[in-house]
Design a protein around this motif. Structure first.
Motif, PDB file in Angstrom:
ATOM      1  N   SER A  99     -44.996 -17.354  -1.939  1.00  0.00           N
ATOM      2  CA  SER A  99     -45.726 -16.691  -3.020  1.00  0.00           C
ATOM      3  C   SER A  99     -46.368 -17.693  -3.973  1.00  0.00           C
ATOM      4  N   GLN A 100     -45.838 -18.928  -3.985  1.00  0.00           N
ATOM      5  CA  GLN A 100     -46.396 -19.973  -4.835  1.00  0.00           C
ATOM      6  C   GLN A 100     -47.303 -20.921  -4.062  1.00  0.00           C
ATOM      7  N   GLY A 101     -47.561 -20.569  -2.787  1.00  0.00           N
ATOM      8  CA  GLY A 101     -48.462 -21.366  -1.970  1.00  0.00           C
ATOM      9  C   GLY A 101     -47.873 -22.669  -1.503  1.00  0.00           C
ATOM     10  N   ARG A 102     -46.504 -22.747  -1.428  1.00  0.00           N
ATOM     11  CA  ARG A 102     -45.864 -24.008  -1.036  1.00  0.00           C
ATOM     12  C   ARG A 102     -45.254 -23.949   0.366  1.00  0.00           C
ATOM     13  N   ALA A 103     -45.532 -22.900   1.121  1.00  0.00           N
ATOM     14  CA  ALA A 103     -44.924 -22.740   2.440  1.00  0.00           C
ATOM     15  C   ALA A 103     -45.865 -23.210   3.537  1.00  0.00           C
ATOM     16  N   SER A 104     -45.269 -23.864   4.547  1.00  0.00           N
ATOM     17  CA  SER A 104     -46.062 -24.311   5.699  1.00  0.00           C
ATOM     18  C   SER A 104     -46.369 -23.129   6.605  1.00  0.00           C
ATOM     19  N   VAL A 105     -47.269 -23.354   7.561  1.00  0.00           N
ATOM     20  CA  VAL A 105     -47.609 -22.302   8.522  1.00  0.00           C
ATOM     21  C   VAL A 105     -46.392 -21.919   9.354  1.00  0.00           C
ATOM     22  N   GLU A 106     -45.583 -22.922   9.721  1.00  0.00           N
ATOM     23  CA  GLU A 106     -44.381 -22.654  10.508  1.00  0.00           C
ATOM     24  C   GLU A 106     -43.397 -21.792   9.717  1.00  0.00           C
ATOM     25  N   THR A 107     -43.272 -22.090   8.408  1.00  0.00           N
ATOM     26  CA  THR A 107     -42.381 -21.295   7.558  1.00  0.00           C
ATOM     27  C   THR A 107     -42.883 -19.872   7.424  1.00  0.00           C
ATOM     28  N   MET A 108     -44.185 -19.729   7.263  1.00  0.00           N
ATOM     29  CA  MET A 108     -44.769 -18.394   7.121  1.00  0.00           C
ATOM     30  C   MET A 108     -44.475 -17.526   8.346  1.00  0.00           C
ATOM     31  N   ASP A 109     -44.443 -18.139   9.524  1.00  0.00           N
ATOM     32  CA  ASP A 109     -44.189 -17.383  10.757  1.00  0.00           C
ATOM     33  C   ASP A 109     -42.741 -16.898  10.832  1.00  0.00           C
ATOM     34  N   ARG A 110     -41.829 -17.572  10.118  1.00  0.00           N
ATOM     35  CA  ARG A 110     -40.415 -17.216  10.182  1.00  0.00           C
ATOM     36  C   ARG A 110     -39.999 -16.218   9.104  1.00  0.00           C
ATOM     37  N   ILE A 111     -40.900 -15.908   8.188  1.00  0.00           N
ATOM     38  CA  ILE A 111     -40.528 -15.081   7.041  1.00  0.00           C
ATOM     39  C   ILE A 111     -40.445 -13.600   7.426  1.00  0.00           C
ATOM     40  N   ASP A 112     -39.354 -12.974   6.984  1.00  0.00           N
ATOM     41  CA  ASP A 112     -39.225 -11.516   7.062  1.00  0.00           C
ATOM     42  C   ASP A 112     -39.577 -10.986   5.672  1.00  0.00           C
ATOM     43  N   TRP A 113     -40.799 -10.510   5.500  1.00  0.00           N
ATOM     44  CA  TRP A 113     -41.301 -10.126   4.188  1.00  0.00           C
ATOM     45  C   TRP A 113     -40.568  -8.904   3.617  1.00  0.00           C
ATOM     46  N   LEU A 114     -39.882  -8.173   4.482  1.00  0.00           N
ATOM     47  CA  LEU A 114     -39.184  -6.972   4.021  1.00  0.00           C
ATOM     48  C   LEU A 114     -37.688  -7.215   3.764  1.00  0.00           C
ATOM     49  N   ALA A 115     -37.265  -8.473   3.856  1.00  0.00           N
ATOM     50  CA  ALA A 115     -35.839  -8.775   3.742  1.00  0.00           C
ATOM     51  C   ALA A 115     -35.268  -8.276   2.416  1.00  0.00           C
ATOM     52  N   GLU A 116     -35.927  -8.583   1.311  1.00  0.00           N
ATOM     53  CA  GLU A 116     -35.411  -8.176   0.006  1.00  0.00           C
ATOM     54  C   GLU A 116     -35.389  -6.658  -0.127  1.00  0.00           C
ATOM     55  N   GLU A 117     -36.447  -6.003   0.345  1.00  0.00           N
ATOM     56  CA  GLU A 117     -36.521  -4.547   0.248  1.00  0.00           C
ATOM     57  C   GLU A 117     -35.437  -3.889   1.095  1.00  0.00           C
ATOM     58  N   LYS A 118     -35.214  -4.400   2.311  1.00  0.00           N
ATOM     59  CA  LYS A 118     -34.195  -3.819   3.188  1.00  0.00           C
ATOM     60  C   LYS A 118     -32.790  -4.025   2.604  1.00  0.00           C
ATOM     61  N   ALA A 119     -32.554  -5.183   2.003  1.00  0.00           N
ATOM     62  CA  ALA A 119     -31.250  -5.441   1.396  1.00  0.00           C
ATOM     63  C   ALA A 119     -31.024  -4.520   0.200  1.00  0.00           C
ATOM     64  N   ALA A 120     -32.056  -4.334  -0.612  1.00  0.00           N
ATOM     65  CA  ALA A 120     -31.933  -3.458  -1.774  1.00  0.00           C
ATOM     66  C   ALA A 120     -31.689  -2.017  -1.339  1.00  0.00           C
ATOM     67  N   THR A 121     -32.336  -1.595  -0.259  1.00  0.00           N
ATOM     68  CA  THR A 121     -32.133  -0.235   0.253  1.00  0.00           C
ATOM     69  C   THR A 121     -30.698  -0.051   0.746  1.00  0.00           C
ATOM     70  N   ALA A 122     -30.190  -1.065   1.449  1.00  0.00           N
ATOM     71  CA  ALA A 122     -28.807  -0.986   1.929  1.00  0.00           C
ATOM     72  C   ALA A 122     -27.830  -0.934   0.750  1.00  0.00           C
ATOM     73  N   LEU A 123     -28.069  -1.730  -0.274  1.00  0.00           N
ATOM     74  CA  LEU A 123     -27.198  -1.723  -1.452  1.00  0.00           C
ATOM     75  C   LEU A 123     -27.237  -0.373  -2.160  1.00  0.00           C
ATOM     76  N   SER A 124     -28.406   0.245  -2.193  1.00  0.00           N
ATOM     77  CA  SER A 124     -28.529   1.531  -2.885  1.00  0.00           C
ATOM     78  C   SER A 124     -27.704   2.617  -2.202  1.00  0.00           C
ATOM     79  N   ARG A 125     -27.500   2.494  -0.886  1.00  0.00           N
ATOM     80  CA  ARG A 125     -26.680   3.485  -0.173  1.00  0.00           C
ATOM     81  C   ARG A 125     -25.233   3.456  -0.646  1.00  0.00           C
ATOM     82  N   PHE A 126     -24.835   2.321  -1.245  1.00  0.00           N
ATOM     83  CA  PHE A 126     -23.486   2.207  -1.782  1.00  0.00           C
ATOM     84  C   PHE A 126     -23.514   2.079  -3.305  1.00  0.00           C
TER      85      PHE A 126
END
Length: 541
Positions: A99-126
């Motif tokens: 988000s700050q423009g400091r990630a390499s192309v290789e890093t960008m390919d490994r990112i799960d952009w929904l990780a935070e949202e999925k974790a928050a959704t799982a936490l909300s179930r509890f």
């Protein structure tokens, strides 16, 4: 995919030669399976073997699909946050860098952009709404349990292994767990003593010292089948014991008849009124007849003994868990504990409780109640001096013992016996062994290392060290004592605490347990730091 777990000839013995179980064969597939058994029989060990955390002594575990293990106890490391609970701290750092423009192309390919949202959704179930940067050290035991259960949802395994998942959960947390399992379509193997949770299972598997037995249906079905099975086996044992007694009586009668016959024969020989040849023939014929009868009866006795051994082999030998406590000396009118305008927590600007004033007089029995995160364990730490109060004062005026959720009273590197002698220096070796025996740590069991004990064994060892000596504490402080007890040990603990004549201060989410140990006062912690005191004894309801 549907996960399948296959156990083939599975056996496990500890490094010090302690036998756990032998030659277990079983297959677990989709559905909810409750794993029950007495403390120390190897339930947690079995889950660790399946998860690959430890290696079997012999046999094999085969797993098709992805597994996730929910451990019975986990101590967060310093600096760990909710993101670490989900194992996504590095992922969130990569997202931040991108988000700050400091990630390499290789890093960008490994990112799960929904990780935070999925974790928050799982936490909300509890019902956990904290940011993922929240340190785990700030969560209560129940909140940490719910967060770890949420992490299971996030991980999306095919098969889950749950070891006492309702420990530390309040009523709301248990409801969230039951809702989650009701919707679960994979496989689940659940170790628990929680009857409500076990009622939701589709089958029950019992692990005993004799092996593993599968029962269809939920816990109520298992109880009915088990009772009928036990009654039948005890009947067979009684019949086998009766046959052995009859065989023994028959053997005595034969010996007596033979003695009389031999005596009669000697008299006939002394009279010398019959030829020796005839006498010898009569003797040989009698001996041959006696030999045939003896061989027949010996075979019958052998069969009766084998039947008895077979009947006994199907009945597990259980040492009863009984607690006998010497007098504590807690006087009826003596002030045991006093809190005056007490406030406590980890944030001066937002205390978990405040303006709490109460006394405990004599052998009073008080329960601290409130939902997860309300500050129950924090209150106990403040009252017992482990945590400095934010405001007000707290004083315990009598000798006391604290058994917290990890039984930190005990040193895990020491044996049960060494812990007892350290905590009870006035008791000699004989007194130590006698006290430990009352808590089912006999002979070599007293030499077990505390770190190797099961959850239930750990609580028994803590109780033995805290109140089993010749000078038991006059106040016993218990933080969720029923978490790791099997149903039989729980009933015995209730009976033992009813025999204890000292004061009790207890945290527990189990209302049945609180009722059975005679709690007469409740200290209820509400949200926002407010406190309520409720005298049960004076309540007309």
């Amino acid at each position: 995919m549907h996960a399948t777990i296959t156990l083939s000839g599975l056996s496990f013995t500890t490094a010090d030669g302690h036998f756990i179980f032998d030659n277990i064969d079983a297959v677990f597939g989709p559905g909810l399976t409750g794993l029950v058994g007495r403390n120390g029989v190897g339930k947690t060990t079995l889950l660790k073997l399946i998860a690959g955390r430890i290696t079997p002594t012999s046999g094999a575990v085969s797993v098709a699909g992805r597994l996730a293990l929910f451990d019975q106890t986990v101590s967060p490391k310093a600096g760990e946050t909710l993101a670490d609970c989900f194992a996504i701290r590095a992922m969130l750092e990569m997202i931040e860098a991108a988000s700050q423009g400091r990630a390499s192309v290789e890093t960008m390919d490994r990112i799960d952009w929904l990780a935070e949202e999925k974790a928050a959704t799982a936490l909300s179930r509890f019902d956990i709404a904290y940011p993922l940067t929240t340190p785990l050290s700030l969560l209560s035991g129940g909140e940490l349990t719910r967060a770890r259960l949420a992490a299971l949802i996030y991980d999306a395994p095919d098969f889950i292994l749950l070891d006492e998942p309702t420990n530390n959960l309040d009523a709301a947390g248990r409801s969230y767990l039951l809702d989650f399992l009701h919707c679960w379509r994979g496989g689940a193997l659940v170790v628990s003593h929680d009857r409500e949770l076990l009622e939701a299972m589709t089958e029950i598997v019992e692990l005993t010292s004799l092996g593993m037995t599968r029962y269809g249906g939920n816990f109520s079905f298992y109880e009915r089948e088990k009772a009928a099975e036990l009654a039948n086996r005890e009947k067979r044992l009684g019949e086998a014991e009766r046959e052995v007694r009859q065989a023994s009586a028959a053997a005595r009668q034969r010996a007596e008849r033979k003695a009389r016959s031999d005596a009669k024969g000697r008299k006939v020989r002394k009279r010398r009124d019959m030829p020796k040849m005839v006498l010898d023939g009569m003797k040989s014929q009698a001996e041959a007849t006696e030999a045939r009868q003896k061989a027949l009866k010996d075979r019958e006795a052998e069969k009766a003994t084998e039947a008895l051994a077979e009947a006994r082999s199907h009945l597990e030998v259980i040492a009863p868990f009984s607690i006998t406590l010497p007098p504590s000396g807690c006087a009826a009118g003596r002030r045991v504990l006093r809190a005056d305008r007490l406030a406590g927590g980890y944030d001066v600007d937002a205390p978990l409780f405040r303006d709490l004033s109460f006394e405990m007089i004599g052998p009073e029995r008080v329960a601290i109640e409130g939902r997860n995160g309300a500050g129950k364990s924090t209150l106990v730490c403040t009252l017992t001096g482990r945590l400095e109060p934010i405001a007000g004062t707290a004083e315990i005026a009598v000798p006391f013992a604290l058994l917290d959720q990890t039984v930190s009273l005990l040193d895990g590197a020491e044996s049960v016996r060494d812990n007892f002698r350290r905590i009870n220096p006035d008791d000699d070796e004989n007194a130590c062994r006698a006290a430990l025996a009352r808590f089912r740590f006999r002979a070599d069991d007293a030499l077990k290392r505390v770190a190797d004990l099961s959850g239930g064994e750990l609580l028994r060892a803590g109780l033995a060290a805290a109140i089993g000596g010749s000078r038991p504490a006059q106040l016993l402080v218990l933080d969720e004592p029923t978490n790791n007890l099997d149903l039989e040990s729980l009933a015995t603990l209730e009976a033992g605490l009813n025999a204890y004549d000292g004061a009790l201060l207890v945290i527990s989410h189990d209302p049945v347990f609180l009722g059975r140990i005679g709690i007469n006062t409740q200290i209820v912690l509400f949200g926002g730091g407010t406190v309520g005191r409720h005298n049960i004894a004076s309540d007309p309801a």
